[in-house]
Design an enzyme around this catalytic site. Sequence first.
Site: not given
Length: 292
Positions: A159, A172
């Site tokens: 990401s 995350y």
Amino acid sequence: MADATADDTADGGTPAVSPAPAEVALVTGASRGIGRAVALGLARAGLRVGLLARDGEALAEAAAELTAAGGRAAFAVADVSDAEAVRDAVAALVADLGPVDLLVNNAGRIDAEVPLWEADVEQWHGVVATNLLGSFHVSRAVLPAMVARGGGRTVDIVSGAGARDWDVASAYTATKAGQLRLVGHVHEAGFARGLRAFGVAPGTVETRMSTSMLVHRNRTEFTPVERTVDLVAAIGRGELDDWSGRYLRVTHDDVTSLRAHGTPAPGARRLGITPWGEDDPNAGEGLVPPAR
């Protein structure tokens, strides 16, 4: 098997073999979202595809979809945070489909959009267990056979949040940065053994996870998942091996643009510390990506 006629060399002058195009893929988190789309795309491209996730019913539906599209698929139920379950699942899929030569570590979770000091400890641990330990567990179960056979390719779905600082979802962001480090590690440790590793950021795809996030609550445009499918399929074919060890972002990169760029410069698209200038004492080895 690997093609030993490759021109590249790894550090130390050892000939670096190039893997043949993939025939068998393993996709984690394949029961829905990006993982399911990637698995279907690889099946349509002619690969035998192993599906791994926690939801057996959804996996069975996905496998049926792949079979209906003319592909060959098998599935195994496992939580990627459980190393023993992963080993058993990988063994079952290999027995059914053959040795894996393209691994797609896609399984992932996100934590609450709050700063670290407000984070739920149990949730934080769960995200680390799925995203980072999960990638390690599956890679650890798959890569020894890849190396023994002369090579293969791995893709970690990462990401943009792992490549920059963000004020929320600290688990995350930390795990996605960690996955990029694993990509670099597999490249450095496995290049001469025929391994190629890639970090692919899919942009903001419309999935159950992305649409649940506050940051995307008013979003009306999403990144087409087909861009990720196309990039992963090209990696499986060996078209982007020059970009091994690097971060690819489908919102800006595609097969055409990456191939047109040519061989990337040493350190390009590698996770590292940006020095303040040439006189920065922290610009030495170990704080910036090594040349390859």
